[in-house]
Scaffold this motif. Structure first.
Motif, PDB file in Angstrom:
ATOM      1  N   GLY B   3      69.236  35.172  29.969  1.00  0.00           N
ATOM      2  CA  GLY B   3      70.637  34.776  30.063  1.00  0.00           C
ATOM      3  C   GLY B   3      71.107  33.913  30.856  1.00  0.00           C
ATOM      4  N   VAL B   4      72.333  33.804  31.453  1.00  0.00           N
ATOM      5  CA  VAL B   4      72.952  32.862  32.107  1.00  0.00           C
ATOM      6  C   VAL B   4      72.818  33.577  33.534  1.00  0.00           C
ATOM      7  CG1 VAL B   4      75.010  31.598  33.015  1.00  0.00           C
ATOM      8  CG2 VAL B   4      74.583  31.817  30.555  1.00  0.00           C
ATOM      9  N   THR B   5      72.296  32.886  34.486  1.00  0.00           N
ATOM     10  CA  THR B   5      72.006  33.490  35.746  1.00  0.00           C
ATOM     11  C   THR B   5      72.931  32.876  36.700  1.00  0.00           C
ATOM     12  OG1 THR B   5      69.638  33.847  35.191  1.00  0.00           O
ATOM     13  CG2 THR B   5      70.366  33.802  37.596  1.00  0.00           C
ATOM     14  N   PRO B  25      71.910  27.775  33.073  1.00  0.00           N
ATOM     15  CA  PRO B  25      72.390  28.181  31.684  1.00  0.00           C
ATOM     16  C   PRO B  25      71.301  28.768  30.965  1.00  0.00           C
ATOM     17  CG  PRO B  25      72.209  25.782  31.988  1.00  0.00           C
ATOM     18  CD  PRO B  25      71.936  26.473  33.338  1.00  0.00           C
ATOM     19  N   ILE B  26      71.659  29.096  29.988  1.00  0.00           N
ATOM     20  CA  ILE B  26      70.535  29.589  28.941  1.00  0.00           C
ATOM     21  C   ILE B  26      69.662  28.494  28.518  1.00  0.00           C
ATOM     22  CG2 ILE B  26      70.206  30.314  26.351  1.00  0.00           C
ATOM     23  CD1 ILE B  26      72.442  32.368  27.047  1.00  0.00           C
ATOM     24  N   SER B  86      89.473  33.922  47.227  1.00  0.00           N
ATOM     25  CA  SER B  86      88.742  34.998  46.824  1.00  0.00           C
ATOM     26  C   SER B  86      88.781  35.320  45.234  1.00  0.00           C
ATOM     27  CB  SER B  86      89.231  36.349  47.932  1.00  0.00           C
ATOM     28  OG  SER B  86      88.944  35.962  49.034  1.00  0.00           O
ATOM     29  N   ALA B  87      87.585  35.504  44.620  1.00  0.00           N
ATOM     30  CA  ALA B  87      87.868  35.689  43.294  1.00  0.00           C
ATOM     31  C   ALA B  87      86.421  35.954  42.726  1.00  0.00           C
ATOM     32  CB  ALA B  87      88.592  34.589  42.400  1.00  0.00           C
ATOM     33  N   LEU B  88      86.245  36.199  41.410  1.00  0.00           N
ATOM     34  CA  LEU B  88      85.042  36.244  40.764  1.00  0.00           C
ATOM     35  C   LEU B  88      84.880  34.888  40.112  1.00  0.00           C
ATOM     36  CD1 LEU B  88      82.454  38.098  39.586  1.00  0.00           C
ATOM     37  CD2 LEU B  88      84.177  38.383  37.740  1.00  0.00           C
ATOM     38  N   TYR B  89      83.699  34.138  40.246  1.00  0.00           N
ATOM     39  CA  TYR B  89      83.548  32.834  39.757  1.00  0.00           C
ATOM     40  C   TYR B  89      82.376  33.023  38.686  1.00  0.00           C
ATOM     41  CZ  TYR B  89      86.675  30.855  43.135  1.00  0.00           C
ATOM     42  OH  TYR B  89      87.615  30.543  44.146  1.00  0.00           O
ATOM     43  N   LEU B  90      83.015  32.799  37.274  1.00  0.00           N
ATOM     44  CA  LEU B  90      82.049  32.843  36.137  1.00  0.00           C
ATOM     45  C   LEU B  90      81.838  31.494  35.602  1.00  0.00           C
ATOM     46  CD1 LEU B  90      84.324  35.658  34.677  1.00  0.00           C
ATOM     47  CD2 LEU B  90      81.989  36.041  35.197  1.00  0.00           C
ATOM     48  N   CYS B  91      80.361  31.535  35.272  1.00  0.00           N
ATOM     49  CA  CYS B  91      79.933  30.504  34.660  1.00  0.00           C
ATOM     50  C   CYS B  91      79.533  30.578  33.292  1.00  0.00           C
ATOM     51  CB  CYS B  91      78.654  30.030  35.259  1.00  0.00           C
ATOM     52  SG  CYS B  91      77.287  29.027  34.591  1.00  0.00           S
ATOM     53  N   ALA B  92      79.660  29.698  32.330  1.00  0.00           N
ATOM     54  CA  ALA B  92      79.413  29.940  30.993  1.00  0.00           C
ATOM     55  C   ALA B  92      78.594  28.738  30.429  1.00  0.00           C
ATOM     56  CB  ALA B  92      80.549  30.136  30.063  1.00  0.00           C
ATOM     57  N   GLY B 105      77.599  34.356  32.699  1.00  0.00           N
ATOM     58  CA  GLY B 105      76.756  35.032  33.455  1.00  0.00           C
ATOM     59  C   GLY B 105      77.641  36.183  34.172  1.00  0.00           C
ATOM     60  N   GLN B 106      76.976  36.843  34.968  1.00  0.00           N
ATOM     61  CA  GLN B 106      77.546  38.047  35.769  1.00  0.00           C
ATOM     62  C   GLN B 106      78.518  37.657  36.735  1.00  0.00           C
ATOM     63  OE1 GLN B 106      73.888  40.330  36.624  1.00  0.00           O
ATOM     64  NE2 GLN B 106      75.151  42.079  35.826  1.00  0.00           N
ATOM     65  N   GLY B 107      78.637  36.475  37.058  1.00  0.00           N
ATOM     66  CA  GLY B 107      79.512  36.005  38.224  1.00  0.00           C
ATOM     67  C   GLY B 107      79.116  36.081  39.634  1.00  0.00           C
ATOM     68  N   THR B 108      79.859  35.295  40.327  1.00  0.00           N
ATOM     69  CA  THR B 108      79.691  35.416  41.989  1.00  0.00           C
ATOM     70  C   THR B 108      81.086  35.929  42.460  1.00  0.00           C
ATOM     71  OG1 THR B 108      78.239  33.830  42.167  1.00  0.00           O
ATOM     72  CG2 THR B 108      79.328  34.202  44.083  1.00  0.00           C
ATOM     73  N   ARG B 109      80.853  37.088  43.227  1.00  0.00           N
ATOM     74  CA  ARG B 109      82.205  37.571  43.502  1.00  0.00           C
ATOM     75  C   ARG B 109      82.257  37.016  45.250  1.00  0.00           C
ATOM     76  NH1 ARG B 109      86.575  40.066  42.321  1.00  0.00           N
ATOM     77  NH2 ARG B 109      85.219  41.367  40.899  1.00  0.00           N
ATOM     78  N   LEU B 110      83.299  36.259  45.397  1.00  0.00           N
ATOM     79  CA  LEU B 110      83.554  35.643  46.400  1.00  0.00           C
ATOM     80  C   LEU B 110      84.601  36.273  47.341  1.00  0.00           C
ATOM     81  CD1 LEU B 110      83.020  33.089  48.567  1.00  0.00           C
ATOM     82  CD2 LEU B 110      84.760  32.008  47.141  1.00  0.00           C
ATOM     83  N   THR B 111      84.116  36.588  48.562  1.00  0.00           N
ATOM     84  CA  THR B 111      85.422  37.095  49.595  1.00  0.00           C
ATOM     85  C   THR B 111      85.576  36.201  50.636  1.00  0.00           C
ATOM     86  OG1 THR B 111      84.963  39.390  48.650  1.00  0.00           O
ATOM     87  CG2 THR B 111      86.120  38.947  50.889  1.00  0.00           C
ATOM     88  N   VAL B 112      86.846  35.805  50.740  1.00  0.00           N
ATOM     89  CA  VAL B 112      87.070  34.789  51.960  1.00  0.00           C
ATOM     90  C   VAL B 112      87.761  35.549  53.121  1.00  0.00           C
ATOM     91  CG1 VAL B 112      88.218  32.715  52.721  1.00  0.00           C
ATOM     92  CG2 VAL B 112      87.087  32.887  50.394  1.00  0.00           C
TER      93      VAL B 112
END
Lengths: 109, 113
Positions: B3-5, B25-26, B86-92, B105-112
């Motif tokens: 899948g998307v990583t 991506p896939i 600060s957010a969840l960043y998602l890639c499709a 993808g499952q996303g990257t959780r960024l905290t600032v």
């Protein structure tokens, strides 16, 4: 710019009953609409879609209805199951895909 | 098929720093879109890349940028981080350009902080 709106942040239904999730959009040029489901700690997963040339699309327990004149679409889940509990996002596509804010569905056993 | 990583899954940065997020991506998918998810705001469109070219951009400041490589992998960069980033960043990823079904993808959780 909120081109896609989901005005109900949450919805709670009883297992076995119908769940109806609603979505409104402002841009009449959107030509493809999708619903995604998202569980915690996972990315959204595609559920069902509909082209603007249709007014209904069905896939098992899930049916999406499109009312172009009202710029409104809805997702019906019948019968609802506890495993359907998730956040549902409506999306509309033209040159890119725009999402609503999501509706959290809780299906109670 | 894989899948998307997205990497990393979690990230903590301080204000003023910059960050780079990665998305694979896939296999065979050439379209990669990035979204920011914050509570109550849903998924806000950042930008879309197709064949190494940015095709569309959402309403985000210039601190947010991205690129796509010849193997379709994409990176997103945020400079001069603010607390509000600060957010969840998602890639499709998609096989074709939108419209169409996208795989996230499952996303990257960024905290600032």
């Amino acid at each position: 710019d909120q081109q896609v709106k989901q005005n109900s942040p949450s919805l709670s239904v009883q297992e076995g009953r119908i769940s109806i999730l609603n979505c409104d959009y402002t841009n009449s040029m959107f030509d493809y609409f999708l619903w995604y489901k998202k569980y915690p700690a996972e990315g959204p997963t595609f559920l069902i879609s509909i082209s603007s040339i249709k007014d209904k699309n069905e896939d098992g327990r899930f049916t999406v209805f499109l009312n172009k004149s009202a710029k409104h679409l809805s997702l019906h889940i019948v019968p609802s199951q506890p495993g359907d509990s998730a956040v549902y996002f409506c999306a509309a596509s033209l040159r890119d895909m725009r999402f609503g804010a999501g509706t959290r569905l809780t299906v109670k056993p | 098929k894989a899948g998307v990583t997205q990497t990393p899954r979690y990230l903590i940065k301080t204000r003023g720093q910059q960050v780079t997020l990665s998305c694979s991506p896939i296999s065979g998918h050439r379209s990669v879109s990035w979204y920011q998810q914050t509570p109550g705001q849903g998924l806000q469109f950042l930008f879309e890349y197709f064949s190494e070219t940015q095709r569309n951009k959402g309403n985000f400041p210039g601190r947010f940028s991205g690129r796509q490589f010849s193997n379709s992998r994409s990176e997103m960069n945020v400079s001069t981080l603010e607390l509000g980033d600060s957010a969840l960043y998602l890639c499709a990823s998609s096989l074709l350009r939108p419209p169409g079904e996208a795989f996230f993808g499952q996303g990257t959780r960024l905290t600032v902080v």
